[in-house]
Structures are given as C-alpha cells and as structure tokens.
Motif scaffolding. Sequence first.
Motif, PDB file in Angstrom:
ATOM      1  N   PHE A  38      14.073  -6.514  15.555  1.00 62.33           N
ATOM      2  CA  PHE A  38      13.371  -5.769  16.140  1.00 62.33           C
ATOM      3  C   PHE A  38      13.562  -4.203  16.321  1.00 62.33           C
ATOM      4  O   PHE A  38      14.797  -3.881  16.225  1.00 62.33           O
ATOM      5  CB  PHE A  38      13.420  -6.390  17.594  1.00 62.33           C
ATOM      6  CG  PHE A  38      12.878  -7.921  17.832  1.00 62.33           C
ATOM      7  CD1 PHE A  38      11.674  -8.211  17.552  1.00 62.33           C
ATOM      8  CD2 PHE A  38      13.835  -8.850  17.922  1.00 62.33           C
ATOM      9  CE1 PHE A  38      11.237  -9.434  17.557  1.00 62.33           C
ATOM     10  CE2 PHE A  38      13.552 -10.177  18.141  1.00 62.33           C
ATOM     11  CZ  PHE A  38      12.053 -10.458  17.941  1.00 62.33           C
ATOM     12  N   THR A  39      12.479  -3.588  16.503  1.00 67.11           N
ATOM     13  CA  THR A  39      12.787  -2.332  16.865  1.00 67.11           C
ATOM     14  C   THR A  39      13.051  -1.810  18.170  1.00 67.11           C
ATOM     15  O   THR A  39      13.317  -0.763  18.417  1.00 67.11           O
ATOM     16  CB  THR A  39      11.594  -1.372  16.107  1.00 67.11           C
ATOM     17  OG1 THR A  39      10.360  -1.693  16.819  1.00 67.11           O
ATOM     18  CG2 THR A  39      11.305  -1.519  14.840  1.00 67.11           C
ATOM     19  N   LEU A  40      12.974  -2.754  19.018  1.00 66.13           N
ATOM     20  CA  LEU A  40      13.312  -2.359  20.511  1.00 66.13           C
ATOM     21  C   LEU A  40      14.739  -2.200  20.800  1.00 66.13           C
ATOM     22  O   LEU A  40      15.571  -2.628  20.025  1.00 66.13           O
ATOM     23  CB  LEU A  40      12.894  -3.687  21.285  1.00 66.13           C
ATOM     24  CG  LEU A  40      12.882  -3.742  22.640  1.00 66.13           C
ATOM     25  CD1 LEU A  40      11.990  -3.081  23.425  1.00 66.13           C
ATOM     26  CD2 LEU A  40      12.915  -5.165  23.314  1.00 66.13           C
ATOM     27  N   GLN A  41      14.814  -1.188  21.632  1.00 66.84           N
ATOM     28  CA  GLN A  41      15.989  -0.831  22.033  1.00 66.84           C
ATOM     29  C   GLN A  41      16.220  -1.871  23.472  1.00 66.84           C
ATOM     30  O   GLN A  41      15.248  -1.872  24.220  1.00 66.84           O
ATOM     31  CB  GLN A  41      16.243   0.750  22.559  1.00 66.84           C
ATOM     32  CG  GLN A  41      15.981   1.512  21.307  1.00 66.84           C
ATOM     33  CD  GLN A  41      17.119   1.211  20.347  1.00 66.84           C
ATOM     34  OE1 GLN A  41      18.293   1.417  20.749  1.00 66.84           O
ATOM     35  NE2 GLN A  41      16.760   1.356  19.101  1.00 66.84           N
ATOM     36  N   ALA A  42      17.568  -2.114  23.569  1.00 65.69           N
ATOM     37  CA  ALA A  42      17.852  -2.934  24.728  1.00 65.69           C
ATOM     38  C   ALA A  42      17.460  -1.849  26.116  1.00 65.69           C
ATOM     39  O   ALA A  42      17.723  -0.939  26.201  1.00 65.69           O
ATOM     40  CB  ALA A  42      19.573  -3.275  24.840  1.00 65.69           C
ATOM     41  N   SER A  69      10.257  -5.082  13.176  1.00 60.58           N
ATOM     42  CA  SER A  69      10.326  -3.893  12.248  1.00 60.58           C
ATOM     43  C   SER A  69       9.441  -4.119  11.132  1.00 60.58           C
ATOM     44  O   SER A  69       9.323  -5.242  10.616  1.00 60.58           O
ATOM     45  CB  SER A  69      11.651  -3.763  11.747  1.00 60.58           C
ATOM     46  OG  SER A  69      11.787  -2.614  10.621  1.00 60.58           O
ATOM     47  N   SER A  70       9.034  -3.133  10.297  1.00 61.08           N
ATOM     48  CA  SER A  70       8.181  -3.284   9.198  1.00 61.08           C
ATOM     49  C   SER A  70       8.852  -2.463   8.132  1.00 61.08           C
ATOM     50  O   SER A  70       8.289  -2.409   6.986  1.00 61.08           O
ATOM     51  CB  SER A  70       6.620  -2.388   9.357  1.00 61.08           C
ATOM     52  OG  SER A  70       6.747  -1.084   9.794  1.00 61.08           O
ATOM     53  N   THR A  76      13.866  -5.876   0.982  1.00 65.10           N
ATOM     54  CA  THR A  76      13.874  -7.271   1.773  1.00 65.10           C
ATOM     55  C   THR A  76      12.555  -7.291   2.775  1.00 65.10           C
ATOM     56  O   THR A  76      12.251  -5.833   3.046  1.00 65.10           O
ATOM     57  CB  THR A  76      14.981  -7.924   2.587  1.00 65.10           C
ATOM     58  OG1 THR A  76      15.295  -6.860   3.393  1.00 65.10           O
ATOM     59  CG2 THR A  76      16.193  -8.039   1.374  1.00 65.10           C
ATOM     60  N   ASP A  77      12.265  -8.191   3.365  1.00 59.14           N
ATOM     61  CA  ASP A  77      11.059  -8.202   4.416  1.00 59.14           C
ATOM     62  C   ASP A  77      11.557  -7.541   5.419  1.00 59.14           C
ATOM     63  O   ASP A  77      12.721  -8.003   6.037  1.00 59.14           O
ATOM     64  CB  ASP A  77      10.675  -9.531   4.548  1.00 59.14           C
ATOM     65  CG  ASP A  77       9.385  -9.676   5.638  1.00 59.14           C
ATOM     66  OD1 ASP A  77       9.176  -8.623   6.222  1.00 59.14           O
ATOM     67  OD2 ASP A  77       8.788 -10.895   5.876  1.00 59.14           O
ATOM     68  N   GLY A  78      11.259  -6.614   6.072  1.00 52.23           N
ATOM     69  CA  GLY A  78      11.654  -5.783   7.224  1.00 52.23           C
ATOM     70  C   GLY A  78      11.595  -6.503   8.357  1.00 52.23           C
ATOM     71  O   GLY A  78      12.336  -6.124   9.442  1.00 52.23           O
ATOM     72  N   GLN A  79      10.621  -7.360   8.514  1.00 60.88           N
ATOM     73  CA  GLN A  79      10.484  -8.049   9.980  1.00 60.88           C
ATOM     74  C   GLN A  79      11.905  -9.031  10.218  1.00 60.88           C
ATOM     75  O   GLN A  79      12.016  -9.448  11.063  1.00 60.88           O
ATOM     76  CB  GLN A  79       9.231  -8.868   9.934  1.00 60.88           C
ATOM     77  CG  GLN A  79       8.222  -7.953  10.030  1.00 60.88           C
ATOM     78  CD  GLN A  79       6.707  -8.841  10.234  1.00 60.88           C
ATOM     79  OE1 GLN A  79       6.932  -9.986  10.005  1.00 60.88           O
ATOM     80  NE2 GLN A  79       5.777  -7.921  10.541  1.00 60.88           N
ATOM     81  N   PHE A  80      12.697  -9.269   9.149  1.00 63.31           N
ATOM     82  CA  PHE A  80      13.603 -10.210   9.277  1.00 63.31           C
ATOM     83  C   PHE A  80      14.896 -10.028   8.589  1.00 63.31           C
ATOM     84  O   PHE A  80      14.812  -9.282   7.591  1.00 63.31           O
ATOM     85  CB  PHE A  80      13.396 -11.658   8.680  1.00 63.31           C
ATOM     86  CG  PHE A  80      12.216 -12.343   9.128  1.00 63.31           C
ATOM     87  CD1 PHE A  80      12.249 -13.097  10.463  1.00 63.31           C
ATOM     88  CD2 PHE A  80      10.982 -12.154   8.540  1.00 63.31           C
ATOM     89  CE1 PHE A  80      11.070 -13.657  11.037  1.00 63.31           C
ATOM     90  CE2 PHE A  80       9.694 -12.628   9.308  1.00 63.31           C
ATOM     91  CZ  PHE A  80       9.810 -13.517  10.474  1.00 63.31           C
TER      92      PHE A  80
END
Length: 375
Positions: A38-42, A69-70, A76-80
């Motif tokens: 995730f690109t989310l910040q805590a 994330s993209s 690798t796949d940026g989402q994982f």
Amino acid sequence: MVQTALPALLVGLAAVAAARNCQNLTIPITISARNARFTLQAPANNIEVTDFTLNLAQPGVNYTAEVLSSNGINGTDGQFADVSGHYTIGATYCTPSSGPGKALQILTHGIAFDRWYWDFSAEYSYVDAALARGYAVFFYDRLGLGDSSRGDPVNEVQAPLEVQALRALTAMLRDASAPGIDDTYEKFVHVGHSFGSVLSYALTAAYPELSDGVALTGFSQALGDFVAYFLYGANFVEASSAAPALAAYPPGYLATADAPGVQTNFFAPGNFDPAVLEAAYAAGQPVTVGELMTIGTVAAGSNSFGGPVLVITGERDIPFCGGNCSTSEPSIPAQTRPYFTNTSSFEAIVVPGAGHGLNLVNTLYLPSWEKAAKL
C-alpha cells in the motif's frame, strides 16, 4: 434458520468446572507471505484515523484497491511484495488434569481482543469448557499485539502474514516441535472467532492437510456486505490515545475509543452483563490498518477442505450478519455451505439473541466439537 433448541453440549459455563494444567509460552517462528503493498501512510492522528475509516467503509468504492502501489520492485508486480521475518508468538497451552487426550484445539482470536478472549474470566472461559470435555487447547496472540511481535501496521501485519503464522504454529504442534510442548495428538481442530475464523478458513483452504476439523465462530461469508457497520460502530482512534495500556503502540494501530463502540460490535441488547462490557473495553487490543484492508482478501474463495465444518454465529452479529443473521432462509451463516466444496459434514448454528462476542454473552455456548472433529 435460528435454532429453537441448543444442540447437545451447548451449555452454560457455570455448569462446568475444569481442572487445568497450563503454561505460557514464547514461540519463535520464521515466516514469509505475499502481502499487499500500500502507498497509504499510517494515520498520524485521530482525524486521519476517522478519514481512513470513512474512506474504507465508503459504499461503492474499493479503497483497498485505490491505495495499492502500481510501482514494481525489481520487475515484480508493484501491488504485492514478499514480506519475511523472524517473530515471536505469545501463547498458552492447557491440558485437562486427566492428561492431553487425543485432540488439540488451536484457538485464534479476532479483532479487539488478544488470546485471553478464550479465557476471559472464571465465569467466561471457553478454555475451561473445552478442557472439561477432554480437549487440550492452544491459544495465542496474533501478530502485532499482546505478547507477540509487533510490526509495520500498514504493509507488514496483514492477513496473509497472519495466515502464515497460523500455518507455522500448526505445523509445529502437529509434529510436537513447539518449544515447551512435546505432547502428540491424533486430531487437530481449528477454532476461530471473527478475524480468527477468517484466518482459520484461509488456512484450511490453502493447507487442508493441516486440520482435521474447523469451527468458525462469529463468521459468515457476508463480511463484505456488513464490514462498514463494524467500522462505523467501532469509533476507531489511534491505539495510543485509546487507553494508557496501549500507549506504546505507534500510528497505524487502531483501537475502539469507548465502551459503546465495543457494545455495538460485540454485544446484543439484553444479553450481557454491563460489568463484562466494561472489562472487555478495558482489555481491548488494537488492530492494524493493514489488517482492516486485507481481512476480506484471504477467505474470499472456495475451500476444498474435506473435514467436518461447524459455523456458529450470534443472531445479532454485526460484522458478519449486519445485526440479524435470520433475514434469509437459509440463514446468512448457513450460506457458507457452498464455499466448502468437499467437506465431509457441515452444520451452521445461529445462537438466539447473541451478539458477535459469543464467549461473552450471558450464557457461554460451547459448540459440539465432538461432532465437528468426528471424535
């Protein structure tokens, strides 16, 4: 359908007393999982926590997908991203005074509690009820809370990693290699509550050979329909601001702000002791942002587990039934049956008048584990 009569062995805890031999353990594990990235910040303060809750619960919006994330890492796949680590798990192992017996129950708790949900007090102890029927029990703190290792609350402590923690613990118990436990068993039954049921479902789906029976309490396959109720009802705040006992938790660990939030999500009208509600709030534990965003991902598909399955959910369950498990025929928990494509037997029980926190209602209901495990 709501059961009009409780099955055999659904009894009040006050009617049973169990002599016990228990030990607290610290168990090291090394695990890895394919987590979401995730690109989310805590969330840094309670306003941001509320914003996060409103975004995650918004109808018609897949907020989890929005903050994936993209950007790929090394092609690798940026989402994982693969997450690996060495962790320690705080756990308790109990056997009846008569000895270990032939079946071990592995208990996984849900959100807002630690492992003591299963052994809450002398009057509300699932552990005692199981021991009185000859079962040994192993119950543990999930990653990120209690006596278990902490971790990054956004991209590390997520449902996939917790499934791997349960897998590692189960494998050690099955081959009698867990530190401090050298007893052997013929049967291993996985028992979950809420998020712990989600993890138990995911374990048996991915590693069916590790379990001989599964009991999913506070569960249905309708979480996606009702999780917003849970998020709104919880009134989440930063864990560090919720209670002095949680002051050491960093941003990204969330906790219920007040007792009414606990009541909304875990108790049903007229079916609890107010003192138990206050104790549940005082003992409350946090949940990570990463867990909340991945809870619906690990148990979404079908499950080819071939052993017996029992689902037992309170009639007034909020997160898995929206407050009424009996709005359809079959009941919402019973609609889990098609997901188990190869089970040897399936039973769904709706407990009349009970809320989501089944172990804490006025009468503790103990499902018929003997039936579930084919003992």
